[in-house]
Design a protein around this motif. Structure first.
Motif, PDB file in Angstrom:
ATOM      1  N   LEU A   4       0.830  -1.208   0.000  1.00  0.00           N
ATOM      2  CA  LEU A   4       0.000   0.000   0.000  1.00  0.00           C
ATOM      3  C   LEU A   4       0.863   1.256   0.000  1.00  0.00           C
ATOM      4  O   LEU A   4       0.639   2.188  -0.764  1.00  0.00           O
ATOM      5  CB  LEU A   4      -0.918   0.015   1.223  1.00  0.00           C
ATOM      6  N   LEU A   5       1.846   1.230   0.866  1.00  0.00           N
ATOM      7  CA  LEU A   5       2.720   2.401   0.976  1.00  0.00           C
ATOM      8  C   LEU A   5       3.524   2.603  -0.302  1.00  0.00           C
ATOM      9  O   LEU A   5       3.552   3.679  -0.880  1.00  0.00           O
ATOM     10  CB  LEU A   5       3.661   2.256   2.172  1.00  0.00           C
ATOM     11  N   LEU A   6       4.160   1.512  -0.716  1.00  0.00           N
ATOM     12  CA  LEU A   6       5.018   1.625  -1.889  1.00  0.00           C
ATOM     13  C   LEU A   6       4.209   1.881  -3.151  1.00  0.00           C
ATOM     14  O   LEU A   6       4.590   2.682  -3.996  1.00  0.00           O
ATOM     15  CB  LEU A   6       5.859   0.356  -2.058  1.00  0.00           C
ATOM     16  N   LEU A  17       2.733   7.939  -7.807  1.00  0.00           N
ATOM     17  CA  LEU A  17       2.732   9.405  -7.743  1.00  0.00           C
ATOM     18  C   LEU A  17       2.830  10.023  -9.132  1.00  0.00           C
ATOM     19  O   LEU A  17       2.169  11.000  -9.443  1.00  0.00           O
ATOM     20  CB  LEU A  17       3.919   9.893  -6.907  1.00  0.00           C
ATOM     21  N   GLY A  55       1.301   3.311  -3.345  1.00  0.00           N
ATOM     22  CA  GLY A  55       0.818   4.685  -3.302  1.00  0.00           C
ATOM     23  C   GLY A  55       1.874   5.669  -3.720  1.00  0.00           C
ATOM     24  O   GLY A  55       1.619   6.620  -4.462  1.00  0.00           O
ATOM     25  N   VAL A  56       3.076   5.361  -3.267  1.00  0.00           N
ATOM     26  CA  VAL A  56       4.181   6.257  -3.597  1.00  0.00           C
ATOM     27  C   VAL A  56       4.570   6.118  -5.067  1.00  0.00           C
ATOM     28  O   VAL A  56       4.828   7.088  -5.763  1.00  0.00           O
ATOM     29  CB  VAL A  56       5.387   5.939  -2.684  1.00  0.00           C
ATOM     30  N   THR A  57       4.571   4.870  -5.535  1.00  0.00           N
ATOM     31  CA  THR A  57       5.023   4.612  -6.892  1.00  0.00           C
ATOM     32  C   THR A  57       4.129   5.252  -7.944  1.00  0.00           C
ATOM     33  O   THR A  57       4.597   5.699  -8.981  1.00  0.00           O
ATOM     34  CB  THR A  57       5.090   3.088  -7.137  1.00  0.00           C
TER      35      THR A  57
END
Lengths: 352, 386
Positions: free
Chosen positions: B20-22, B28, B24-26
């Motif tokens: 989820l974190l990665l 961007l 979401g960041v990816t």
């Protein structure tokens, strides 16, 4: 924007973004300080949940040996029984596996909102800056302070920074290392090891490529997590690294002395000397015998019989006494006695 | 049941968190604003349309049928690193509207260079800075050509004046913060707003400041200003529209006057206002068009709510003010009655300034389509400039 998106914006994003801007205004117009401040505040508000999660994780880890035993006992053949036993174990221990996951899931939206708020307020591209306008409250302080300066202690928060990327990677690794529990299960061990390295590497890489404002947030967040973990679970997997480095002397003391050590006599201490001076029972016998001989009226008398009781009652003779006795021919006589060979194998010479 | 597989679940939950974190960041780079793409407008000359594309190209189209005449890439685009979802990264996104002067078309790039493209040669005439590795800070505002000079503001906070024919540096003027605003020229005075919340009047000959001190608002000035009949009209992030005496720099009026009034503008004035028949039409990011008396700043009629932010600068076409809301709906406001008419919903986002010719309005959307909208009927025609 759908209903969920609208709720998300109104409940999470807008408050976070506006607070971030207001904090920036209070903290000398520094966006970097605002990121640090808001991260601390949010993590502070999440503190009870974090504690709950860490304690549940710790409790789960403490049950791992017992779970391993159960797995060993029931193996793969009796999964139902294994599940029942595990459930019973959790129930008896008062541990809930959900306790590890649920607090984390509750915190997750808050972290994501904070992450996105920072991203929004950074507003690097004109599109992002224009988009930011839709999140702002009509507070004068909000529009008067925008746009925020991206400069912070020599860093451009809008650009990636290798130093912060390394710091993020290191703190992430330390945080992971603290929670990784030693496991006998090779599969779990491999998974833990993968997480231990994958997370820091990925976040380090992201910190390098994304605005360093996010790296600052991750650094502060990791630091706070490490501190909280330390007070809840201790150093965990980091303990081995943080423990005092053993000195050469400790290492020597720990290792088994080689054969050569017995050959090389060390210089005796005073205590060693005192111990060495302490006469053995045999010595005492000799001394008592010497005393007997000295007390005997006749000089040609044979060996006086010394009862075992007398032997036991005889006290310890100080070394100085020996020196006092050493003036006459008694000692020479004793030596003569000692030199007399025994008659018979293992039998005492019958004393008369 | 899930307790049965608690270890698996915990592992999965942890992986889910990471993903989820990665993830979401990816992504961007896939989200609006993740990468600078630009929102260039265009210009019409004879039977040719010159439009900046969102791939960093200057495209010439046949005005009649939209066929592509030629295109020039300002800088060679490079392939994406694979991070994010952009297939290629535009090297020179264009935000300002290109300007035509003689044989040359001028455009500023977000990469920090100004380009002059020869219409006849269909090639780049010059660029500033000329060195391969030399760049200014991003150029977001448009350029203005006047008296043989090209003027533009830059994110380094400077206003530059270059020789229009050669691109040689003439002078520069330093402000206190970034400049995203497009300058406006009136006589030998250049007016420009800055992120330092100030409006400057600069002598185009010497590059010296003309007013005793710049006019200061309480918010950033990123919008393009309008100079008309000795008055400078400019919107600010402080949610006010100002009328300033062009000679002295003194404020004539501000809208709204009462900061506590109920129907005050709710957001920034970003788009360039339009003036017609002593009436100012100013779009706001709160989705409303404020219609004011140019002399007093008083509201002529209640603001017209278009329901979506207005970042694209409106345009006067015939007797109508044509406004495109960010959501893609195009409206025509009748200047006589000040009533709005919905022309068409393009269903694509609009940030670029509108431009007009012969009773039609050209709308460049974020999908890199150029729509030709008939102001009378609302009929549309799509030209592809991708």
């Amino acid at each position: 924007m759908g209903i969920i998106g609208g709720i998300w914006t109104a409940v999470a994003m807008q408050p976070m973004i506006n607070i971030l801007i207001v904090m920036s205004s209070w903290l000398f117009g520094s966006f970097g300080l605002a990121i640090i401040g808001l991260t601390i505040v949010v993590r502070g508000l999440m503190f009870p949940l974090t504690i709950k999660q860490l304690r549940a994780t710790k409790a789960m880890q403490s049950l791992q040996p017992k779970i391993a035993e159960l797995q060993k006992k029931y193996g793969k053949d009796n999964k139902d029984k294994l599940a029942k036993e595990q459930m019973r174990l959790y129930k008896e221990s008062g541990v809930s596996p959900a306790g590890c996951v649920l607090p984390m899931l509750v915190q997750l939206p808050v972290w994501i909102a904070l992450f996105w708020s920072i991203m929004r307020v950074l507003a690097i591209t004109p599109e992002q800056f224009l988009g930011l306008s839709q999140y702002l409250y009509s507070w004068p302080v909000v529009y008067s302070v925008l746009p925020l300066s991206n400069e912070f202690i020599g860093l451009n928060l809008a650009e990636g920074n290798i130093l912060l990327a390394i710091v993020v990677g290191c703190t992430m690794w330390a945080q992971q290392k603290m929670v990784v529990a030693p496991s006998a299960d090779p599969k779990q061990k491999a998974q833990s090891q993968m997480m231990l390295w994958m997370m820091p590497l990925m976040f380090g890489f992201l910190s390098l490529t994304l605005p360093s404002g996010l790296a600052l947030y991750w650094t502060v967040s990791n630091g706070i997590t490490i501190i909280i973990q330390y007070f809840v679970t201790g150093w965990g997997g980091l303990a081995g690294l943080i423990a005092r480095k053993p000195s050469i002397r400790d290492k020597l003391a720990a290792r088994k002395p080689p054969v050569t050590d017995n050959l090389v006599a060390r210089k005796p201490s005073i205590i060693d000397k005192l111990i060495a001076w302490r006469p053995s029972i045999r010595d005492r016998k000799y001394k008592e015998r010497i005393a007997k001989v000295e007390e005997a009226p006749s000089a040609d008398a044979g060996i006086a019989e010394v009862s075992s009781a007398q032997e036991e009652q005889s006290g310890y003779e100080e070394p100085g006494d020996k020196q006092q006795d050493s003036g006459g021919g008694h000692l020479a006589r004793l030596k003569a006695i000692r030199r007399q060979p025994r008659k018979g194998k293992g039998h005492r010479r019958k004393r008369v | 049941m899930w307790i049965k597989h608690n270890k698996v679940l915990l592992g999965k939950a942890l992986f889910l968190l990471v993903i989820l974190l990665l993830g979401g960041v990816t992504v961007l780079g896939c989200l609006p604003g993740g990468q600078p793409e630009g929102w260039p407008g265009g210009v019409v000359a004879d039977n040719t349309l010159f439009v900046g594309s969102m791939k960093g190209k200057l495209v010439a189209l046949n005005k009649s049928d939209g066929s592509r005449l030629w295109e020039v890439t300002l800088e060679t685009a490079r392939e994406s690193s694979g991070f994010g979802c952009a297939s290629e990264i535009t090297e020179a996104p264009i935000y300002g509207t290109p300007v035509l002067d003689g044989d040359l078309i001028y455009a500023g790039g977000y990469n920090g260079k100004i380009y002059a493209i020869s219409w006849s040669k269909r090639a780049r005439e010059w660029r500033y800075p000329s060195g391969e590795g030399d760049y200014l800070q991003p150029i977001v505002g448009g350029v203005v050509v006047s008296g043989g000079k090209v003027y533009f503001g830059c994110s380094d906070g400077k206003v530059y004046a270059l020789d229009a024919g050669t691109g040689d540096w003439e002078w520069e003027f330093q402000t206190g913060d970034k400049i995203w605003s497009t300058p406006a020229i009136d006589g030998n005075t250049l007016y420009i707003g800055s992120f330092d919340k100030k409006l400057y009047a600069i002598d185009t000959t010497t590059g010296e400041e003309k007013w005793s001190e710049p006019f200061e608002t309480e918010g950033t000035i990123a919008s393009t200003l309008l100079v008309y009949d000795g008055t400078v009209y400019i919107g600010s992030f402080d949610r006010h529209l100002y009328a300033i005496d062009a000679t002295s720099g003194e404020q004539i009026w501000q809208f709204p006057v009462d900061d506590e009034a109920e129907n005050n503008p709710g957001n920034w004035f970003w788009a360039k206002p339009v003036i017609y028949n002593n009436t100012i039409y100013a779009g706001n990011l709160d989705g409303k068009v404020y219609i004011l008396n140019a002399g007093t700043g008083a509201e002529v009629v209640d603001a017209i709510d278009l329901g979506s932010p207005i970042s694209s600068s409106p345009v006067l076409a015939g007797n109508s003010i044509v406004v495109a809301a960010e959501g893609g709906v195009v409206y025509a406001i009748d200047t006589a009655s000040n009533e709005q008419k919905r022309l068409v919903d393009l269903e694509e986002k609009v940030f670029a300034s509108l431009f007009t010719s012969d009773g039609v309005v050209y709308v460049h959307t974020d999908e890199d389509s150029l729509y030709v909208v008939d102001v009378q009927t609302g009929a549309i025609q799509e030209f592809n400039i991708r």
